[in-house]
Structure formats: C-alpha cells, structure tokens
Design a protein around this motif. Sequence first.
Motif, mmCIF file in Angstrom:
data_model
loop_
_atom_site.group_PDB
_atom_site.id
_atom_site.type_symbol
_atom_site.label_atom_id
_atom_site.label_comp_id
_atom_site.label_asym_id
_atom_site.label_seq_id
_atom_site.Cartn_x
_atom_site.Cartn_y
_atom_site.Cartn_z
ATOM 1 N N LEU A 126 0.830 -1.209 0.000
ATOM 2 C CA LEU A 126 0.000 0.000 0.000
ATOM 3 C C LEU A 126 0.861 1.254 0.000
ATOM 4 C CD1 LEU A 126 -2.958 -0.839 2.425
ATOM 5 C CD2 LEU A 126 -2.891 -0.919 -0.056
ATOM 6 N N LYS A 127 1.978 1.220 0.722
ATOM 7 C CA LYS A 127 2.881 2.371 0.738
ATOM 8 C C LYS A 127 3.434 2.654 -0.654
ATOM 9 C CE LYS A 127 4.373 1.560 5.506
ATOM 10 N NZ LYS A 127 5.498 1.096 6.376
ATOM 11 N N ILE A 128 3.597 1.585 -1.457
ATOM 12 C CA ILE A 128 4.154 1.747 -2.800
ATOM 13 C C ILE A 128 3.090 2.189 -3.800
ATOM 14 C CG2 ILE A 128 5.173 0.463 -4.735
ATOM 15 C CD1 ILE A 128 6.696 -1.200 -2.664
ATOM 16 N N VAL A 129 1.890 1.609 -3.710
ATOM 17 C CA VAL A 129 0.886 1.847 -4.751
ATOM 18 C C VAL A 129 -0.003 3.067 -4.492
ATOM 19 C CG1 VAL A 129 0.830 -0.585 -5.390
ATOM 20 C CG2 VAL A 129 -0.817 0.274 -3.727
ATOM 21 N N LYS A 130 -0.181 3.449 -3.248
ATOM 22 C CA LYS A 130 -1.097 4.554 -2.958
ATOM 23 C C LYS A 130 -0.736 5.842 -3.691
ATOM 24 C CE LYS A 130 -3.717 3.746 1.261
ATOM 25 N NZ LYS A 130 -3.932 4.120 2.678
ATOM 26 N N PRO A 131 0.546 6.226 -3.731
ATOM 27 C CA PRO A 131 0.883 7.456 -4.448
ATOM 28 C C PRO A 131 0.532 7.420 -5.937
ATOM 29 C CG PRO A 131 2.679 6.811 -3.008
ATOM 30 C CD PRO A 131 1.720 5.684 -3.015
ATOM 31 N N THR A 132 0.480 6.207 -6.536
ATOM 32 C CA THR A 132 0.129 6.111 -7.959
ATOM 33 C C THR A 132 -1.384 6.027 -8.165
ATOM 34 O OG1 THR A 132 0.294 3.697 -7.958
ATOM 35 C CG2 THR A 132 2.303 4.935 -8.437
ATOM 36 N N LEU A 133 -2.104 5.508 -7.152
ATOM 37 C CA LEU A 133 -3.561 5.355 -7.280
ATOM 38 C C LEU A 133 -4.313 6.650 -6.982
ATOM 39 C CD1 LEU A 133 -4.103 1.867 -5.575
ATOM 40 C CD2 LEU A 133 -3.966 2.369 -8.011
ATOM 41 N N THR A 134 -3.805 7.444 -6.057
ATOM 42 C CA THR A 134 -4.508 8.665 -5.647
ATOM 43 C C THR A 134 -4.749 9.631 -6.801
ATOM 44 O OG1 THR A 134 -3.621 8.453 -3.403
ATOM 45 C CG2 THR A 134 -4.495 10.606 -4.038
ATOM 46 N N PRO A 135 -3.742 9.954 -7.639
ATOM 47 C CA PRO A 135 -4.001 10.870 -8.763
ATOM 48 C C PRO A 135 -5.011 10.306 -9.771
ATOM 49 C CG PRO A 135 -1.641 10.626 -8.376
ATOM 50 C CD PRO A 135 -2.322 9.574 -7.575
ATOM 51 N N LEU A 136 -5.125 8.986 -9.823
ATOM 52 C CA LEU A 136 -6.054 8.342 -10.763
ATOM 53 C C LEU A 136 -7.451 8.191 -10.177
ATOM 54 C CD1 LEU A 136 -3.636 5.528 -12.032
ATOM 55 C CD2 LEU A 136 -4.238 7.645 -13.238
ATOM 56 N N ARG A 137 -7.611 8.636 -8.947
ATOM 57 C CA ARG A 137 -8.902 8.548 -8.243
ATOM 58 C C ARG A 137 -9.379 7.095 -8.100
ATOM 59 N NH1 ARG A 137 -12.332 13.715 -10.729
ATOM 60 N NH2 ARG A 137 -10.809 15.313 -10.116
ATOM 61 N N ASN B 177 -2.384 -3.866 -9.719
ATOM 62 C CA ASN B 177 -2.184 -3.136 -10.987
ATOM 63 C C ASN B 177 -3.200 -3.564 -12.044
ATOM 64 O OD1 ASN B 177 -0.087 -1.445 -10.230
ATOM 65 N ND2 ASN B 177 1.503 -2.928 -10.772
ATOM 66 N N ASN B 178 -3.522 -4.871 -12.084
ATOM 67 C CA ASN B 178 -4.535 -5.342 -13.031
ATOM 68 C C ASN B 178 -5.897 -4.715 -12.733
ATOM 69 O OD1 ASN B 178 -2.804 -6.930 -14.493
ATOM 70 N ND2 ASN B 178 -3.344 -8.843 -13.480
ATOM 71 N N ALA B 179 -6.245 -4.660 -11.443
ATOM 72 C CA ALA B 179 -7.520 -4.035 -11.042
ATOM 73 C C ALA B 179 -7.522 -2.554 -11.393
ATOM 74 C CB ALA B 179 -7.746 -4.236 -9.548
ATOM 75 N N LYS B 180 -6.405 -1.893 -11.160
ATOM 76 C CA LYS B 180 -6.286 -0.459 -11.495
ATOM 77 C C LYS B 180 -6.446 -0.240 -12.994
ATOM 78 C CE LYS B 180 -2.427 1.098 -12.529
ATOM 79 N NZ LYS B 180 -0.977 1.407 -12.584
ATOM 80 N N ASP B 181 -5.738 -1.049 -13.810
ATOM 81 C CA ASP B 181 -5.811 -0.898 -15.274
ATOM 82 C C ASP B 181 -7.225 -1.126 -15.788
ATOM 83 O OD1 ASP B 181 -3.120 -0.392 -15.267
ATOM 84 O OD2 ASP B 181 -2.527 -2.426 -15.834
ATOM 85 N N ALA B 182 -7.905 -2.148 -15.231
ATOM 86 C CA ALA B 182 -9.288 -2.428 -15.659
ATOM 87 C C ALA B 182 -10.209 -1.266 -15.302
ATOM 88 C CB ALA B 182 -9.775 -3.720 -15.009
ATOM 89 N N SER B 183 -10.021 -0.675 -14.126
ATOM 90 C CA SER B 183 -10.868 0.449 -13.695
ATOM 91 C C SER B 183 -10.668 1.666 -14.590
ATOM 92 C CB SER B 183 -10.551 0.812 -12.236
ATOM 93 O OG SER B 183 -10.808 -0.271 -11.381
#
Length: 471
Positions: free
Chosen positions: A343-354, A383-389
């Motif tokens: 979560l520490k690694i992915v949160k900064p990349t997910l937040t800008p993408l909402r 990452n797969n879930a993020k890309d699909a969203s």
Amino acid sequence: MDKILKIKFLIISIGFTVNILFFYDMNFLKNSVILHNYSNVSFMFAVLSLGVLISATVYNLAFYFYIKNRQYLYYALAQLAILLTHISYEAISISPFIEIYNFKSYLLFDVSQVFIVIFSALFLQGFFNTYLDKKFNKLVKVIIYLSMLDLIFALILGYTVITKFVPTFIWVWLILSEAHRHIKDKDIPFYMVSVGWHIVILVVILTTTGILSAKEFDFPFGHIAFAIESMLLSFALSYKFKMIEDEKKIQQTLLLQQSRLASMGEMISIIAHQWRQPLNFLSYSFMHIKNNCKNDEEAILTIKDASEQLQYMSQTIENFRNFYNPSKNRGSFSIEESCNNILKIVKPTLTPLRVKIELTVEEDFEIVANSNEFEQVLLNLINNAKDASIERKIKDATIEILVQKNSVTVCDNAGGIDKEHQKKIFEPYFSTKSNSDGIGLYIAKTIIETEMKGKLSLENIDGGSCFRIEV
C-alpha cells in the motif's frame, strides 16, 4: 528396485521358465508358421501400414538431425525395428509378400524384435524421465542388458532366447505399468503413448490367443495396430516437445522478469545511496534552523513538516529498495505487514487516478515463504484491477484487500472478467489488454502454487472480480 517391481520380474521369470519347459517348440516360427493369403483389401491395408511406419521413421530421423534430441532417434530406430519385424514375418508367411520379397530370415525376425525392445525402452526412458527425473534408468538398464545378452545368444545359437520366450510387448508393458504407478501429473502426451502401446499389446494378445485369428480373418490387425501406435507416439512426441519448448520460453520470461527486478533493485540502491547524504544534510540543517528559531512557532511547525517529508522520502526509497531486492531467501512474515508495504508503494500512484484502495484485516497470519515474491503477486493483482478500472472508466473505482485466515482476496468493481476469458486468464501470453505481454498472472499463479504451495483462483462477483490467494 522396490517390492512391486521385484514381484513383476519374478512373474516374468516364472513365465520364461514355463515357456521353455512346456512350450519350447511352439516359440520357433519355423515350427509353427501359418501361411496367410491376403486379399487385395488386406494387402492394401498392410502396405498402407508399412507406409505409415516408414513415414514415422523418416519423420523422426529428420527431427533428430534437426534438433538433436535423442528421443526422436530412439523412436525412429524403434519404428525401423518394427518395420523389419513386419517385413521378415511377411517374407516368411504372408502371400503375396512371399513372392515380392523372395527371401526368408528367421534370425532377422528374432533380432529385429530385440531391437524393438532396446530402442522402445530407451525412447520410453527419455520420454518418462521428463515427468520423473531418472526414475526409469535402472529398470531400462536391466532390460537393455538382457537384450544385449539375447543378441549374444543370437550370434552363438542362430536364434534369440529371452525375447523368444518372453514376448517383446511384456518389456514395454513393464515400463508402462511402472510409469502409470509412479507418474502422478499425467498429461495428453503421456496418455497418447500409453494408449498407442496398449492397442498394440491388446492386438498381439488377441491374435496370439486366437481370438483375432489371422488364419480365420486373414487381415493385418497387427500392421494396423502398429501403424496407429506409430501415429499416436509421433503426435505425443511432437506435443511433448512443444510443451517443453513453451515451458522453456516461460522460464526465460521468468528469468527476464527477475533480471528486470534485480536491475531495478540495483538502480534504486544506487539512488538510495546518492540520496542518503543530501537527506542527512537537510535533516541536520533543519535541526540547526530549529535551534535558532525557538521563539518562532510557525517556523518550528514548518521545519517539523519538512522533517516529516524528508523521513517519508527516506522511507519510500527504502520500501522500493526492499521490494525490488532479488533475494530468494525464505522466512516467516506477516501477511498484514506485506499488504501494508504494498500500500505504501501503490497509494501514491492510485490517488491521482482517483482509484481508492482499502485494506481490511479480519485475522492476520504468518507464512514461511519469500515475502518479496508474495508482494510482487499482490502488486500484480492490484495493478490489473487499477488498469481495468481506468480502461473502463469506472466511477468511484475501488480496490479492496481482505485478509482472512490463510487467505488474501483482492477485489475490484471494474465490471469483472468475461466468461470466455476466465479459463484462459492464467495461461501464459494471454491478455485482455493490448499493451500487455500476458505473463503477469501466469507468474503470479506460478509463485503462489509452485513456490508457496498455495492456490490462486478467480471469481466474478457482482460488478467486479476477486482474486483469492490461499496459502
């Protein structure tokens, strides 16, 4: 040699002794040969079957010279020995082959059967060793030594002894029975080889016992059985070679993936080393400024915030360095802790993408494995879930991670995976994304099921999909 195999050899030895004592003359072809007169149809089927054997021999020899795989050579030589057995038998007892060949060689008939045993055993040894490494080597050595002894008998006596009184198919059946007993992960090529040889064995037994009496039917059942066996084994060998090549490609991809991770780890370690001194300098600088601003509360708060940002930068680079560490060391680690690391690694990349991500821990647990590999699997699923969203433009996109006893579930609300793709989703080089190599989920499944002895499965839910890791 285990107890069951010893019992099989004991039964073969008893059969060999009984055959010599009571059926000695019957095992000599010259004393028991039955002349057959094939009709045009029977002759045509016999010739076609011989053509299949010749084609299989040439085909597998060509493959051997092309890829230098000994299995193809042994199989080609086994087919050549079968072909010689048919020709020598036809020259002795089947018209119109008797008139066409115009020769008789009982020794060729005997010796060619010995070579069937030798090369079939070598082929089956190489083939089955791809399932169980070197498991059949001792058994095959015993069979080959007996066959070499039989060749010596042929040179001295003018006829074989062991193969004459213990039919060729018995030795092949012995190897097949051991393969069925020991190999658990049987695949399509395995069953092709097994079915092909059992067809031959069945036809030989039925013909020998008179149920398929060649005299009554005058039809080349044996020719056809060997032709079918030849085709099935050729298909099996090609299929197995393709599977091995695919596996090699996957292993190369895995090695490339590990090499990339190692390179990234080295690069991040260099960055961390370069950052450490400036970050320490800034930290000391803030402490010096803080000591000289004792009465300025606003400045002190600003310095505190700046120090926290420095700590965050230091911790972030440390997290990345640990994540891309290529170490394969196994140890006990907390699943909750690993999830928090990701979560520490992915949160900064997910937040800008909402894209919102949530972690729920109902019951933490520890496992003994490589924590980095587990975190890489988790990162891949996220990452797969993020890309699909993003691809489907999901509003209020959410990724939920649920930790329960012995399981971790990663769910999204990105619409789920089509039914036609669900069975293929874990296959190598399959992807529903245009810019993907299709290896991510395969690597994830390999890590969980091969390295961690767990299970990775997919389930569609209302409005999304869930990947469940059970360890």
